[in-house]
Design a protein around this motif. Structure first.
Motif: not given
Length: 291
Positions: A266-274
């Motif tokens: 959930s944290y990851n998908i709020q930002h660009y890039g993997a």
């Protein structure tokens, strides 16, 4: 220590409003390069959480190779890369306003698997994480790694992705015999069929915005996803895997591992890039909150 065996790639992320119809066009609003590769993302995430890690892959001799190396070294990953002539693998990623992404892969150096991993490379390992290389030799390479890992009583984790799932169970079952933990998406499970549950003691299925479930030692577990607004879903599954495996390495039960995987994703998908992972302090605070 955990070792990742998967392609060293660099993502070229292109931001668009929406995907055009076939034969149409779309305006690229922004474009940038970030290190990627599914197994590399997982290993990067675990290293950022303080886990001892190694990573094995072919790589090119270019500026993209430098981008990849510097990213992994920054979090302390021990790199076991073999250089080949030419370019490093590239993934063209197109992300629309909803955060949905589409990939176009240029294998380049990442398809060169003309090496054998010696037994001594396994002496200090507790886990190996396998993710397909864009190569016809990938399955045989991983089978050799998995057999050697089991010889040393190392836990084998496989994320088959679309490349392996699309092969079907008949072709993949020989590798599955050596896999302890299988992590795959709902669509990949449909490709392989429910007989995969007969091969692995733990099967984890990511369900996108619904959350994730796991079948472990005869028991089903489910945890719903955290509600967030996605910016870019590139690497969401890798972020989940890093969170889940961090919990497993710490000895957390399956439900807590699922919760932790959902939190990191959930944290990851709020930002660009993997590789937009939450800092270790946030992850450890979350673990304390669910304990």
């Amino acid at each position: 220590m955990i070792a990742g065996f998967g392609p060293a790639l660099v993502d070229v992320i292109n931001v668009i409003d929406e995907y055009p119809e076939r034969g149409g066009h779309a305006i690229v609003k922004e474009s940038f390069k970030l290190p990627g590769g599914a197994a590399a993302n997982v290993i990067f995430g675990l290293a950022s959480f303080g886990v001892k890690t190694k990573f094995y892959s072919p790589i090119g001799k270019d500026e993209e190779a430098k981008i990849f190396r510097e990213s992994m070294e920054r979090v302390g990953v021990i790199l076991k890369l073999w250089e080949v002539e030419g370019k490093t693998g590239i993934v063209e990623v197109f992300v629309d306003r909803s955060g949905e992404r589409t990939f176009f892969v240029h294998p380049n150096a990442s398809s060169h698997l003309d090496v054998e991993i010696d037994d001594e490379e396994f002496f200090d390992l507790d886990y190996v994480y396998l993710d397909p290389y864009p190569s016809e030799k990938s399955l045989d390479f991983h089978l050799d790694v998995a057999k050697k890992a089991k010889k040393f009583k190392i836990e084998v984790i496989l994320n088959p992705g679309y490349p392996y799932a699309s092969m079907g169970l008949r072709k993949l079952k020989e590798l599955l015999k050596y896999v302890d933990v299988l992590i795959l998406s709902e669509s990949e499970l449909k490709l392989l069929g429910e007989r995969v549950f007969d091969y692995c003691s733990t099967v984890v299925v990511t369900l996108g915005k619904k959350g994730a479930e796991a079948y472990s030692n005869g028991v089903w577990f489910f945890e719903k996803a955290l509600e967030v607004t996605p910016v870019d879903t590139t690497g969401a599954g890798d972020a989940f895997a890093a969170g889940f495996l961090y919990g497993r390495i710490l000895g957390l039960d399956v439900k807590k591992c699922l919760k932790l995987g959902n939190f990191v994703a959930s944290y990851n998908i709020q930002h660009y890039g993997a590789r937009s992972f939450p800092p270790k302090r946030m992850v450890d605070e979350f673990i304390r909150a669910i304990s």
